[in-house]
Scaffold this active site. Structure first.
Site, short mmCIF file in Angstrom:
data_model
loop_
_atom_site.label_atom_id
_atom_site.label_comp_id
_atom_site.label_asym_id
_atom_site.label_seq_id
_atom_site.Cartn_x
_atom_site.Cartn_y
_atom_site.Cartn_z
N GLU A 1 21.08 -97.33 65.25
CA GLU A 1 19.94 -97.82 65.68
C GLU A 1 19.98 -99.32 64.40
OE1 GLU A 1 15.34 -99.46 64.97
OE2 GLU A 1 16.35 -97.73 64.47
N ASP B 1 18.51 -93.19 63.87
CA ASP B 1 17.03 -94.18 63.36
C ASP B 1 17.92 -94.84 61.44
OD1 ASP B 1 14.82 -94.64 64.64
OD2 ASP B 1 13.96 -94.29 62.07
C1 ABC Z 1 4.16 -97.60 64.75
C2 ABC Z 1 3.15 -97.94 65.97
C3 ABC Z 1 3.17 -99.58 66.82
C4 ABC Z 1 3.36 -100.78 65.17
C5 ABC Z 1 3.95 -99.96 64.06
C6 ABC Z 1 4.02 -100.97 62.49
O1 ABC Z 1 3.38 -98.49 63.58
O2 ABC Z 1 2.61 -96.94 66.40
O3 ABC Z 1 2.46 -99.62 67.25
O4 ABC Z 1 3.93 -101.51 65.36
C7 ABC Z 1 7.59 -93.86 64.28
C8 ABC Z 1 6.81 -94.83 65.82
C9 ABC Z 1 6.14 -96.05 66.44
C10 ABC Z 1 5.61 -95.99 64.92
C11 ABC Z 1 6.38 -96.07 63.70
C12 ABC Z 1 5.77 -95.99 62.31
O5 ABC Z 1 7.38 -94.80 63.72
O6 ABC Z 1 8.05 -94.27 67.19
O7 ABC Z 1 5.66 -96.05 67.14
O8 ABC Z 1 4.65 -97.46 64.76
O9 ABC Z 1 4.92 -95.12 62.22
C13 ABC Z 1 13.02 -97.33 64.46
C14 ABC Z 1 12.78 -95.84 65.92
C15 ABC Z 1 10.51 -96.14 65.79
C16 ABC Z 1 10.41 -95.31 64.24
C17 ABC Z 1 11.07 -95.97 62.94
C18 ABC Z 1 10.27 -94.94 62.31
C19 ABC Z 1 12.30 -96.19 63.51
O10 ABC Z 1 13.42 -96.77 66.65
O11 ABC Z 1 10.13 -95.24 66.98
O12 ABC Z 1 9.03 -95.62 64.85
O13 ABC Z 1 11.02 -93.63 62.25
C20 ABC Z 1 12.01 -101.90 62.83
C21 ABC Z 1 13.02 -101.53 61.66
C22 ABC Z 1 13.70 -99.67 62.88
C23 ABC Z 1 12.45 -99.51 63.88
C24 ABC Z 1 11.76 -100.28 64.08
C25 ABC Z 1 9.61 -99.96 64.15
O14 ABC Z 1 10.81 -100.89 63.07
O15 ABC Z 1 13.59 -101.14 61.53
O16 ABC Z 1 14.41 -98.97 62.67
N1 ABC Z 1 12.88 -98.51 64.28
C26 ABC Z 1 11.70 -107.03 62.68
C27 ABC Z 1 12.64 -105.93 61.77
C28 ABC Z 1 13.21 -105.13 61.64
C29 ABC Z 1 11.92 -103.49 62.52
C30 ABC Z 1 11.46 -105.02 63.53
C31 ABC Z 1 9.77 -103.83 63.54
O17 ABC Z 1 10.83 -106.31 62.87
O18 ABC Z 1 13.59 -106.97 60.80
O19 ABC Z 1 14.02 -103.94 60.66
O20 ABC Z 1 12.32 -102.52 62.72
O21 ABC Z 1 9.26 -104.07 63.16
C32 ABC Z 1 13.99 -110.25 66.24
C33 ABC Z 1 14.78 -110.06 64.53
C34 ABC Z 1 14.61 -108.90 64.13
C35 ABC Z 1 13.21 -108.58 63.89
C36 ABC Z 1 12.45 -108.29 65.75
C37 ABC Z 1 11.24 -108.05 65.66
O22 ABC Z 1 12.80 -109.67 66.08
O23 ABC Z 1 16.45 -109.88 64.92
O24 ABC Z 1 15.43 -108.77 62.57
O25 ABC Z 1 13.11 -107.12 63.60
O26 ABC Z 1 14.15 -111.76 66.40
#
Ligand code: ABC
Ligand code: CA
Length: 475
Positions: A230, A206
């Site tokens: 990831e 992750d």
């Molecule tokens: C909770 C809620 C969600 C709410 C969120 C803010 O908080 O449930 O509804 O939106 C776990 C849970 C989630 C929980 C989170 C936070 O924890 O599963 O339900 O969300 O408490 C990993 C996992 C993911 C996990 C975590 C945390 C990490 O797969 O399931 O979440 O352990 C970032 C991280 C990425 C992470 C993701 C959820 O957040 O980098 O590792 N996933 C941009 C950023 C990204 C960012 C993304 C989403 O936004 O660059 O870094 O990801 O916030 C593209 C661009 C990207 C861009 C996207 C959206 O568009 O190239 O860079 O991403 O065009």
């Protein structure tokens, strides 16, 4: 298992809490509630036939360690990403013995187990966190000083991406001090032990871009198995260095252009092809060993973007015909259409696990065709695919003995592909494995194909398909 062991595999990604209950019951599961719904390891064991019947020979399960208990501002930790104690299991999913039984049950079927692990952070339910509640990292000095990552940091402040915190004031994801020697050696020992104790075959890591790159090689070495990271970013150049640090990465750049390219006939498939070609050039082993997917637990399901079944079938075909390792997110095969997290984490038991559904059949055929291709041609997995046609609306992708024809024209269209040098033998008989329709290549081994209903085609020489196999058994 090594990257080479994994490259012939096909992975079914599931959310442990949402895949299957131990007694086969179907409790309600309202995704908006963000609560535990009752799936666990015993449930998975009981439903391995369902997964294996589709041709998958590996599963990726949710993180396994003990998480935050009780309700929070964002519900319960049913997804497993909110670590509290890295040395205990999350008992909502079962006991130590249950996880070992799952591993054993998989191995008896010659299937692999991939476990999701989180190194970047621990989750707190107050701000500042009660550091004493974390185990074994119970000192504030085990963590970076608090600062939340800002949206603008993602484009211009990699240090903040690595050393500031994910989450928010209500649920801070306290960021591990991955520069600290003690933290580093604790993580390396932990991953080695976890892999050994549960006989894990591969690790999904992750939040990889949130930890300095040079942390990863030692961690991967300590894991001793295939590691796929990831790195949530749409740019191949950003993702590329991480494919040096780990076995490979999840193919997020491809994901963004795949979904954009196929969700409407206005999408651009030639842009998608360019991103794949860029990955073939930029990643450590080209696109080989990359985790290729159309859906996952963090993004809206494809059917929340379009309901056109021809577009769905085209997009779903991609992970199974390309250089990397196919990953299918549970529920896609049942036509689930949930939008953003948490709507995309539906309970699978509500579908009834029907195996006669069109997309279940589609996946089954694609997995079987991939196996048949590898059996017929020994360099199928090691060779790199080529785009023979790449226009806004059509692709012809050659990965011998397969020639895949994709289109984003949609179900009311009559797509056409003209591929002068498709790589078949002169006049060779080839079959579209998705419909079992036969055609003959021309004198130069090329094909001109008129499709119907906007459907994809996966052409293979009849001679490459085993008689009485899963693919077109009546040939
Ligand atoms: C909770 C809620 C969600 C709410 C969120 C803010 O908080 O449930 O509804 O939106 C776990 C849970 C989630 C929980 C989170 C936070 O924890 O599963 O339900 O969300 O408490 C990993 C996992 C993911 C996990 C975590 C945390 C990490 O797969 O399931 O979440 O352990 C970032 C991280 C990425 C992470 C993701 C959820 O957040 O980098 O590792 N996933 C941009 C950023 C990204 C960012 C993304 C989403 O936004 O660059 O870094 O990801 O916030 C593209 C661009 C990207 C861009 C996207 C959206 O568009 O190239 O860079 O991403 O065009
Ligand atoms: Ca970090």
């Amino acid at each position: 298992a090594s990257p080479d062991d994994w490259r012939t595999r096909s992975i079914y990604q599931l959310v442990t809490d949402r895949f299957a209950t131990p007694d086969g019951s179907s409790p309600t599961c309202n995704t908006e509630d963000r609560r535990y719904c009752g799936g666990n390891y015993k449930g998975i064991i009981n439903k391995l036939d369902y997964i294996q019947n589709m041709g998958f020979d590996a599963i990726w399960i949710s993180p396994v360690v003990a998480n935050v208990e009780g309700n929070t501002s964002l519900g319960e930790a049913f997804h497993g990403y909110w670590t509290q104690d890295i040395n205990k299991l999350n008992d909502h999913f079962g006991s130590t013995d249950d996880l070992k039984s799952l591993s054993d049950a998989l191995h008896k079927r010659n299937m692999y187990l991939m476990v999701d692990v989180v190194v970047n952070h621990m989750a707190a339910t107050s701000n500042p966190p009660n550091f004493g509640s974390f185990a074994p990292f119970n000192q504030q000095s085990n963590f970076h000083p608090e600062c939340f990552i800002q949206a603008s940091d993602y484009d211009n402040n990699q240090t903040a991406v690595e050393q500031c915190w994910l989450g928010d004031e209500n649920l801070p994801l306290a960021d591990m001090n991955t520069e600290d020697q003690n933290v580093i050696s604790t993580w390396n020992t932990w991953i080695g032990d976890l892999v050994k104790n549960y006989t894990i075959d591969g690790v999904r890591i992750d939040t990889v871009k949130h930890v300095r790159k040079d942390f990863w090689p030692d961690f991967a070495k300590a894991a001793g198995v295939y590691t796929v990271g990831e790195v949530l970013h749409n740019d191949t150049n950003y993702v590329a260095p991480y494919t040096q640090a780990l076995s490979a990465a999840l193919d997020y750049p491809a994901y963004f252009f795949l979904t954009a390219g196929f969700q409407t006939s206005n999408g651009n498939l030639s842009n998608f092809a360019s991103v794949i070609q860029a990955g073939q050039g930029a990643y450590n082993n080209g696109e080989h060993y990359m985790g290729s997917f159309l859906e996952n637990h963090d993004n809206p399901r494809f059917q929340s973007l379009t309901q056109d079944q021809a577009l769905v079938k085209n997009a779903m075909t991609w992970p199974f015909i390309q250089d990397g390792i196919p990953i299918l997110y549970y529920g896609q095969e049942q036509g689930y259409a949930g939008g953003n997290d948490p709507a995309n984490r539906e309970a699978l038991w509500l579908s009834g696990y029907g195996e006669d559904k069109p997309l279940v059949q589609h996946v089954k055929t694609l997995n079987a065709a991939r196996k048949a291709a590898a059996a017929a041609k020994s360099d199928f997995h090691t060779s790199s695919l080529q785009f023979l046609v790449s226009t806004q609306n059509n692709l012809a992708i050659s990965k011998p003995p397969m020639l895949t024809l994709l289109t984003n024209e949609g179900s009311t269209s009559t797509p056409q592909w003209s591929v002068p040098n498709a790589g078949f033998s002169a006049n060779e008989e080839v079959v579209d494995v998705l419909t079992c329709t036969k055609i003959n290549a021309d004198a130069n081994g090329g094909v001109t194909v008129k499709g119907s209903g906007g459907n994809p085609q996966v052409l293979m020489p009849t001679s490459a398909l085993p008689k009485g196999g899963t693919v077109c058994p009546d040939l």
